[in-house]
Design an enzyme around this catalytic site. Structure first.
Site, PDB file in Angstrom:
ATOM      1  N   ASP A   1      18.578  42.007  50.287  1.00 18.73           N
ATOM      2  CA  ASP A   1      19.156  41.051  49.340  1.00 18.73           C
ATOM      3  C   ASP A   1      18.819  39.569  49.534  1.00 18.73           C
ATOM      4  OD1 ASP A   1      20.260  43.525  49.088  1.00 18.73           O
ATOM      5  OD2 ASP A   1      22.315  42.840  48.901  1.00 18.73           O
TER       6      ASP A   1
ATOM      7  N   GLU B   1      26.414  48.485  60.285  1.00 22.57           N
ATOM      8  CA  GLU B   1      25.500  48.226  59.175  1.00 22.57           C
ATOM      9  C   GLU B   1      24.263  47.454  59.678  1.00 22.57           C
ATOM     10  OE1 GLU B   1      27.451  45.861  56.230  1.00 22.57           O
ATOM     11  OE2 GLU B   1      25.860  46.105  54.725  1.00 22.57           O
TER      12      GLU B   1
HETATM   13  C1  9YW Z   1      25.288  45.177  47.694  1.00 23.95           C
HETATM   14  C2  9YW Z   1      24.518  49.451  50.286  1.00 23.95           C
HETATM   15  C3  9YW Z   1      23.671  48.220  50.026  1.00 23.95           C
HETATM   16  C4  9YW Z   1      22.211  48.447  50.474  1.00 23.95           C
HETATM   17  C5  9YW Z   1      21.419  47.150  50.431  1.00 23.95           C
HETATM   18  C6  9YW Z   1      22.165  46.094  51.213  1.00 23.95           C
HETATM   19  C7  9YW Z   1      23.573  45.916  50.667  1.00 23.95           C
HETATM   20  C8  9YW Z   1      24.736  44.732  48.996  1.00 23.95           C
HETATM   21  O1  9YW Z   1      24.258  47.147  50.737  1.00 23.95           O
HETATM   22  O2  9YW Z   1      23.561  45.440  49.370  1.00 23.95           O
HETATM   23  O3  9YW Z   1      26.416  44.768  47.387  1.00 23.95           O
HETATM   24  O4  9YW Z   1      24.619  45.938  46.996  1.00 23.95           O
HETATM   25  O5  9YW Z   1      21.473  44.879  51.211  1.00 23.95           O
HETATM   26  O6  9YW Z   1      20.125  47.378  50.969  1.00 23.95           O
HETATM   27  O7  9YW Z   1      21.600  49.403  49.669  1.00 23.95           O
HETATM   28  O8  9YW Z   1      24.429  49.848  51.607  1.00 23.95           O
END
Ligand code: 9YW
Length: 433
Positions: free
Chosen positions: A175, A406
């Site tokens: 992200d 995480e």
């Molecule tokens: C969001 C779920 C997701 C991952 C992403 C990570 C984070 C934040 O969490 O995203 O709110 O989507 O960056 O890679 O898929 O684990």
């Protein structure tokens, strides 16, 4: 140590199972995420292959008619207020076999073919019935996986060179990576959007670990821009403020073609297998031609709006190692980068020597198990067995000492973010097997 770690990982996957899908983490991420599902299936293959297939099916049942696989499939049993941005914000019509489940309109890295192939390969360890089930699941998934690739290589081929563009940082799965900083600087940050929408992540996580409000206002603005034309990709480059070719996303796209070649082979589709191999080759060539920087000797994200490579050296730049046809010059460059003081094993998400390296903040420094798992796979693809083993041992030590977090502090190893995180647990199983 390994039995203890194995058991604790299995418990995490048991706890985070929600009937027909796995949540990444109960509190922070109470729905189903796309690339999480792939990593999770890789671990479930050892302890519960039936759930690995169920989870993949639940995701692909929400596939859009144009082939895109949404980055989140929302659980109708979870309240809108429990996650932002939730289904009402995305406003996506319900597609597929699970009409009650809304989804987002963006994608995530297409790792699912790699995962499906690994679950299939593991099936024989569970007996004949499991092998039969695995074959039937591959039959069901194959055309859907192909449709996903077709969507990404046609509608998302915004740069015209055969690579998929991401149109939102969330699509990378990384992200707030510094890889997007230059491109995001051109995206308006309307902080007033956050008076309209409330960030739910700050209720359940430490603000110092998370993307900033400025980041979030841009994230929200980009969704509003894409949503305005019902998530159409037509002429997107001329009306959307973010379009980037990411080395990690595209390396996974290429690896998916190779996994599809294997799957097609098992399903007796020999001609298709050859087409998938050829596509993987072309994706590899395009990644080298467009994302390699001979000066830094690593891969960088390309901003399609300015035609420039991001100067940031991020873990995503190491991911093309996943591709077996990567030329020796690039393999050597990436390996040197990975072994340098900038990264090391396990690799942090960003260059340790950068002035803005941030040990706490999400994809701007911390160590993540999923990208290290991909890096290890890349090392194995190129026969770098000693390095792969060193990285595997380092990951196992980290998770054993600190838990199934995480992400992890890149200096102390302290666990950060969600404490019982599904892909960390799932990949620990694969690393121990
Ligand atoms: C969001 C779920 C997701 C991952 C992403 C990570 C984070 C934040 O969490 O995203 O709110 O989507 O960056 O890679 O898929 O684990």
């Amino acid at each position: 140590m390994s039995a203890e770690l194995w058991n604790s990982a299995a418990v995490v996957l048991e706890t985070n199972w929600s009937g027909d899908h796995m949540v990444p983490s109960r509190r922070l991420y109470p729905h189903q995420w796309s690339w999480d599902t792939a990593f999770i299936a890789i671990g479930l293959a050892y302890v519960n292959p039936g759930r690995a297939w169920r989870d993949l099916r639940s995701l692909f049942e929400a596939q859009w008619p144009d082939g895109r696989v949404p980055h989140i499939v929302f659980d109708p049993a979870t309240a809108e207020a429990d996650y932002f941005p939730g289904p009402a914000f995305w406003g996506v019509p319900a597609y597929g076999a699970r009409p009650a489940n809304g989804s987002t309109g963006i994608v995530q890295p297409p790792l699912h073919a790699v995962a499906a192939w690994k679950v299939y390969r593991r099936a024989s360890a569970h007996g004949a019935a499991c092998v039969q089930e695995a074959r039937a699941e591959l039959e069901w998934l194959y055309p859907r996986l192909v449709a996903q690739q077709d969507y990404l290589t046609t509608r998302r081929n915004l740069g015209g060179a055969g690579l998929a563009s991401i149109v939102h940082p969330w699509e990378s799965g990384l992200d707030n990576s510094p890889a997007w900083d230059a491109a995001m600087a051109g995206v308006p940050a309307d902080l007033s959007l956050l008076t309209t929408y409330r960030r739910r992540d700050l209720d359940v996580a430490d603000a110092a670990h998370r993307p900033t409000d400025r980041d979030y206002s841009r994230y929200v603005g980009l969704v509003l821009s894409y949503r305005a034309e019902s998530y159409s990709d037509t002429d997107l480059l001329s009306r959307h403020d973010f379009a980037v070719e990411c080395p990690s996303f595209n390396a996974i796209l290429g690896a998916a073609e190779l996994a599809l070649a294997q799957i097609a082979g098992v399903l007796g589709r020999t001609a298709e297998a050859a087409v998938h191999r050829e596509r993987a080759h072309r994706i590899t060539d395009a990644i080298v031609a467009r994302l390699w920087d001979p000066r830094s000797r690593t891969f960088h994200a390309r901003d399609l709006r300015t035609g420039t490579l991001s100067p940031a050296r991020c873990v995503s730049g190491l991911m093309p190692l996943l591709l077996p046809d990567l030329p020796a010059e690039q393999v050597e460059g990436v390996l040197a980068e990975a072994r340098s003081a900038r990264f090391g094993f396990p690799a942090p998400s960003y260059d340790r020597t950068a002035a803005d390296f941030d040990t706490m903040r999400y994809w701007r420094g911390p160590v993540w198990i999923n990208v290290n798992w991909l890096l290890r796979r890349g090392l194995l693809v190129h026969g770098l067995r000693d390095e792969a083993e060193e990285l595997r041992a380092a990951m196992v030590r980290l998770v054993h000492q600190h838990g199934h977090f995480e992400y992890f502090h890149p200096a102390t190893g302290e666990g950060l973010g969600a404490p019982t995180f599904s892909w960390t647990a799932a990949l620990a199983l694969d690393l121990l097997a």
